[in-house]
Design an enzyme around this catalytic site. Structure first.
Site, short mmCIF file in Angstrom:
data_model
loop_
_atom_site.label_atom_id
_atom_site.label_comp_id
_atom_site.label_asym_id
_atom_site.label_seq_id
_atom_site.Cartn_x
_atom_site.Cartn_y
_atom_site.Cartn_z
N HIS A 56 0.82 -1.21 0.00
CA HIS A 56 0.00 0.00 0.00
C HIS A 56 0.86 1.27 0.00
CE1 HIS A 56 -3.12 -2.83 0.88
NE2 HIS A 56 -2.64 -3.09 2.08
N LYS A 104 -5.63 0.11 10.90
CA LYS A 104 -6.70 -0.04 9.91
C LYS A 104 -7.53 -1.26 10.30
CE LYS A 104 -4.26 -0.26 6.00
NZ LYS A 104 -2.95 -0.57 6.63
N ASP A 109 -4.71 -7.23 11.58
CA ASP A 109 -4.08 -6.04 12.15
C ASP A 109 -4.62 -5.75 13.54
OD1 ASP A 109 -2.71 -5.74 9.77
OD2 ASP A 109 -3.90 -4.07 9.03
N HIS A 218 -7.18 -4.71 -0.78
CA HIS A 218 -6.55 -6.00 -1.07
C HIS A 218 -7.32 -6.73 -2.16
CE1 HIS A 218 -6.16 -5.01 3.25
NE2 HIS A 218 -4.89 -5.21 2.99
#
Lengths: 330, 330
Positions: A56, A104, A109, A218
């Site tokens: 990213h 995020k 995560d 993604h």
């Protein structure tokens, strides 16, 4: 697969070696996949850590530096960083005023940052977390309970980074980060799928005459497939979706973000359509940013983020910053 | 063709409308395809004009602003701007100290800038021209007598822009521009071809297992087709070609430039290989820049530019600048 790589299994660490060579003002640890500002920890300043899967860029490593992040943890491509790396980053930036984690909203995560925050607590480091979930396209998604975190992350990182430089408390820095997230909405459209080095082929099939409306960074499915449409129509569906979820109030910071494979010429053209629409919807654009900031490797596509800002958010957005990906005032 | 456009025949003017909306600090004339800094002409300052075909953004319009260009003329995609537009830009930035034209070496650009310079002479505007021909890949090319102008254009625009801000004379500003060009070499590799809106399909055929070595920014053929190679090998052939044509002297400014469709992750990885090679070849990297600066629409590929700088060039490279595409110090 046509990529400038050596070994599909060793892309992230090698890219971080390049980041280190290009930016001697950063401390880059390719082995543990950490990027830390050179003068960390800054005594008395809230340390700010973000991170997530690679692919990213410039998010997150490109936003490390005075005025923004103190450290970033880079996972493998589209894969969360491990708790140990997040803990190492947290320790590296703890200047005694606590550490903010900007996360995020993706399941991996969230879990790994939670675990790292717990471990940091064992070290008596106070951690607050801002969860970014600005993508209004879908409620739940492939790797998400709740909305996905995308373009607003840049604004959260910039605004919290500026407030931390002023030596605000961890509570206040976290609070403004949450406010930015609440006031932001994002929506993305993909024209092509990204190819990860590990897979070697596009992550999903998208016919030549269709686009993915509401795609994730993604390649997660969005709301629907639709026939390719003129830029004016794409702008309208982005603006409509965001303003429906986050109705207009105040002055907006508008980010028209490329997903990696879309030329700047097209991004500016699309931004022109967005700006005209926002004017007709009585949204005042106070600040704007057009370019590649939260990408999905080589995906052709774009995302729009609208943050309904107040004076304080605008002030902090305008503050000086010095990172590889965003710089002003210094 | 999958692009964010409305009408393939009206891409550039519409993109300039977006640029205008995003950058109210610039005076953008979409009809005549001009971008001019808002405070032009600056009294007593050499005005600097560049331009060329569109499709290479942020070049040139993204480099208009204090510290760099005073104006840019945007032609249609991969098509030279017309003399009338260049003349209008020249008039708009003439502050009484003369005007510098920075021209990439393509036949159409050279002719049209020459014609505009003559017409400006009729208005008693003194014009000097710096011809940029840094691409060492081929001697002549599809639209070129002599070497093509590519990545060094960014360095020429930055360095001349900084010197002009110091109120140097037209002669001195032109001289340093020529010095930067002479000391710079560039070389590009394409993994895919760009698709122009007008053509609607890739400009050339490139098999899945091959790359174009020494490609031009309009897809002009390079030295040869070669099998896809690891990034380390690509870096070596770029570095070898440039240092053969422009042997190392002094400290280098190194630009690792994406051609539009290549993710930043790969550009940093490739830069890491370049940096290691340059170290082994006793070239000291004084400054570096990694990202999309001189693109070829959606082409996947990268170019390397090495400028063997002296202290004065480094000082001017470091000077403050405020443009959409490059900003520091303000």
């Amino acid at each position: 697969m046509k990529k400038f790589i050596n070994d599909p299994g060793d892309v992230v660490a090698q890219a971080l070696r390049g980041l280190a060579a290009a930016h001697p003002e950063l401390r880059v640890d390719p082995e543990n996949q950490l990027v830390v500002r050179a003068d960390a920890p800054v005594r008395g300043k809230v340390g700010i850590v973000s991170g997530g899967g690679s692919g990213h860029e410039p998010l997150h490593g490109g936003f490390v530096g005075p005025g923004m992040l103190d450290a970033a943890c880079a996972g493998e491509v589209f894969t969360s960083p491990v708790p140990d790396a997040i803990l190492a980053a947290t320790r590296a930036v703890d200047g005694g005023a606590g550490v903010l984690h900007i996360v995020k909203n993706y399941t991996g995560d969230v879990l790994n940052f939670e675990m790292a925050a717990e471990l940091a607590g064992d070290d008596d480091i106070t951690v607050e977390t801002v969860l970014v979930d600005d993508d209004v396209a879908v409620q739940d998604s492939t790797w998400t309970a709740g909305r996905r975190g995308t373009g607003a992350t840049v604004i959260v990182e910039k605004v919290t980074g500026a407030l931390a430089e002023e030596r605000a408390s961890l509570k206040d820095v976290a609070a403004i980060g949450r406010t930015v997230n609440e006031r932001s909405g994002s929506f993305a459209v993909a024209l092509t799928a990204a190819t990860t080095p590990a897979a070697g082929r596009p992550g999903f099939d998208l016919p030549d005459d269709e686009m993915e409306v509401g795609v994730g960074i993604h390649g997660e499915p969005g709301r629907r497939r639709a026939p390719l449409a003129p830029a004016a129509d794409v702008a309208a569906l982005m603006v409509d979706a965001i303003l429906e979820a986050k109705p207009a109030t105040g002055t907006a910071i508008v980010l028209l973000n490329g997903l990696g494979g879309t030329p700047l010429l097209e991004l500016y053209l699309l931004y022109g359509e967005v700006a005209a629409l926002l004017e007709s919807r009585d949204v005042r654009i106070g600040r704007s940013l057009v370019g590649n900031y939260v990408t999905s490797l080589d995906m052709a596509g774009a995302s729009l983020t609208i943050c309904h800002a107040d004076d304080e958010i605008l002030r902090l957005w305008d503050a000086w910053v010095r990172t590889p990906g965003l710089r002003r005032g210094v």
